[in-house]
Design an enzyme around this catalytic site. Structure first.
Site, PDB file in Angstrom:
ATOM      1  CE  LYS A 152     -13.158 -42.304 -18.336  1.00  0.00           C
ATOM      2  NZ  LYS A 152     -12.171 -42.083 -17.279  1.00  0.00           N
ATOM      3  CD  GLU A 200      -7.076 -45.879 -11.565  1.00  0.00           C
ATOM      4  OE1 GLU A 200      -6.727 -45.054 -12.419  1.00  0.00           O
ATOM      5  OE2 GLU A 200      -7.983 -46.704 -11.768  1.00  0.00           O
ATOM      6  NE  ARG A 225     -10.295 -45.148 -21.664  1.00  0.00           N
ATOM      7  CZ  ARG A 225      -9.759 -44.067 -21.095  1.00  0.00           C
ATOM      8  NH1 ARG A 225      -8.566 -44.141 -20.511  1.00  0.00           N
ATOM      9  NH2 ARG A 225     -10.393 -42.919 -21.108  1.00  0.00           N
TER      10      ARG A 225
HETATM   11  C1  LIG Z   1     -10.903 -41.885 -16.964  1.00  0.00           C
HETATM   12  C2  LIG Z   1     -10.091 -42.460 -15.871  1.00  0.00           C
HETATM   13  C3  LIG Z   1      -8.712 -42.210 -15.760  1.00  0.00           C
HETATM   14  C4  LIG Z   1      -7.975 -41.262 -16.672  1.00  0.00           C
HETATM   15  O1  LIG Z   1      -7.897 -41.709 -17.993  1.00  0.00           O
HETATM   16  P1  LIG Z   1      -7.636 -40.678 -19.188  1.00  0.00           P
HETATM   17  O2  LIG Z   1      -7.700 -41.515 -20.398  1.00  0.00           O
HETATM   18  O3  LIG Z   1      -6.291 -40.105 -18.971  1.00  0.00           O
HETATM   19  O4  LIG Z   1      -8.697 -39.655 -19.115  1.00  0.00           O
HETATM   20  C5  LIG Z   1      -8.012 -42.850 -14.754  1.00  0.00           C
HETATM   21  N1  LIG Z   1      -8.624 -43.672 -13.886  1.00  0.00           N
HETATM   22  C6  LIG Z   1      -9.946 -43.931 -13.958  1.00  0.00           C
HETATM   23  C7  LIG Z   1     -10.555 -44.842 -12.967  1.00  0.00           C
HETATM   24  C8  LIG Z   1     -10.723 -43.331 -14.941  1.00  0.00           C
HETATM   25  O5  LIG Z   1     -12.043 -43.572 -14.983  1.00  0.00           O
END
Ligand SMILES: *Cc1c(COP(=O)(O)O)cnc(C)c1O
Length: 341
Positions: A185, A221, A82
């Site tokens: 991210k 989300e 990722r």
């Molecule tokens: C990091 C993050 C998540 C969760 O992802 P994981 O891989 O499960 O840690 C969900 N939404 C956002 C916006 C994030 O930055």
């Protein structure tokens, strides 16, 4: 090894100074060998692209001390992949998967005494991040990058002890507004959402639940975690171009299927709020956090009375954390032991 003098069973989710972080620099077309340092500061050129044009991405993963005292990572390769995907979206130099793994192993070993003991409920949070470090004034990608990784021992992200939290739907502030970046991210998305998150906290909610930016009809989300709902024997989680693909969600979907639940990945309308039996947030930091209620346009939809998680959420949490802690066998190959030096 003498363990760091910390109250591991009562750690908040916060930064703790540790012994070292690790830094690699990409320059003249290659990554250097990396350096462990106790220095908590970063020296950057004032014209660095990370400071002006948002060339900054990060990852978050956890490592756990197992009952046998060894340390294991959870789905590190997924975080590494990722990280490469995020780099590609922002025209940054991707970090090779092997370099990512090496950085995590080196920094975790250098901070062995900060890994919370098995049974404390705490874990070591690992934060890799990548910065555009070349000086540019024109809008263009940097030719130079810094890849840093620090660690910090953490307790629960939300309330302690698998307590359910309240969310509120935020329609006024778009985190995925024009300029925001879906499925990356990066700090830019968090900057855009900070005002909503802090506003929600001031009103007694743990986080915001965002709707899709275009129609405000579908659930995206929460600020830092994915969302799911349980409807009878079905695990439902939103698909959307503007949410991050959570590795926790991916793992829990697999566990849900293997427990005999149906799994639906589809747009989830906000009109369905009244039809959920249970709901939860998913993320490395949040793990699985049960949702007590969601407030939407002044109405509160309750999913967990007295903050107690529902039965399906509780089963999923037990299964996921047993694998992460090394209590249950890992039939999926998600965990890897951090090798001794
Ligand atoms: C990091 C993050 C998540 C969760 O992802 P994981 O891989 O499960 O840690 C969900 N939404 C956002 C916006 C994030 O930055």
């Amino acid at each position: 090894m003498e363990r760091a003098d910390l109250d591991f069973a009562n750690l908040p989710f916060a930064y703790v100074k540790t012994d070292a972080n690790i830094r690699y620099r990409f320059r003249d077309g290659r990554w250097d060998d990396g350096e462990l340092t106790p220095d908590e500061t970063v020296s950057l050129h004032m014209a660095s692209t990370c400071l002006h044009y948002g060339q900054e991405i990060f990852e978050g993963l956890k490592v756990f001390e197992r009952p046998d005292g060894r340390i294991q990572t959870f789905r590190l390769d997924e975080n590494a992949k990722r990280f490469q995907h995020s780099a590609g979206k922002l025209l940054m130099e991707p970090v090779p998967v092997d370099l990512f793994r090496e950085a995590v192993h080196r920094v975790v070993r250098a901070n062995r005494r900060f890994v919370p003991p098995y049974g404390s409920g705490a874990s070591l949070y690992v934060r890799p991040f990548l910065l555009g470090a070349g000086a540019e004034v024109g809008v263009k990608p940097s030719g130079e990058y810094l890849f840093l990784t620090f660690v910090t021992p953490v307790g629960p992200y939300y309330k302690a002890g698998f307590q359910a939290v309240k969310l509120v739907v935020e329609e006024e502030i778009d985190r995925a507004a024009p300029g925001g970046v879906g499925d990356v991210k990066c700090g830019g998305n968090y900057a855009a959402g900070l005002r909503a998150t802090i506003g929600a906290k001031e009103r007694g909610y743990a986080e915001v639940l965002y709707l899709d930016a275009r129609e405000k009809r579908y659930i995206d989300e929460s600020g830092s975690s994915n969302f799911y709902a349980i409807k009878g024997d079905t695990y439902v989680t939103p698909t959307s171009p503007s949410i991050l693909h959570s590795i926790t969600n991916k793992s829990v979907r697999r566990l849900a299927r293997d427990m005999g639940l149906a799994v639906e990945e589809r747009p989830v309308a906000v009109d369905e709020l009244g039809t959920f039996d249970e709901a939860g947030c998913l993320g490395t930091a949040a793990v699985i956090t049960p949702v007590e209620s969601i407030t939407y346009r002044g109405r509160e939809y309750v999913y967990a009375e007295d903050g107690q998680a529902g039965p399906v959420t509780a089963r999923l949490y037990e299964r996921l954390t047993a694998i992460q802690w090394g209590e249950a066998e890992d039939p999926y190959g998600w965990t890897e032991i951090v090798p001794e030096p």
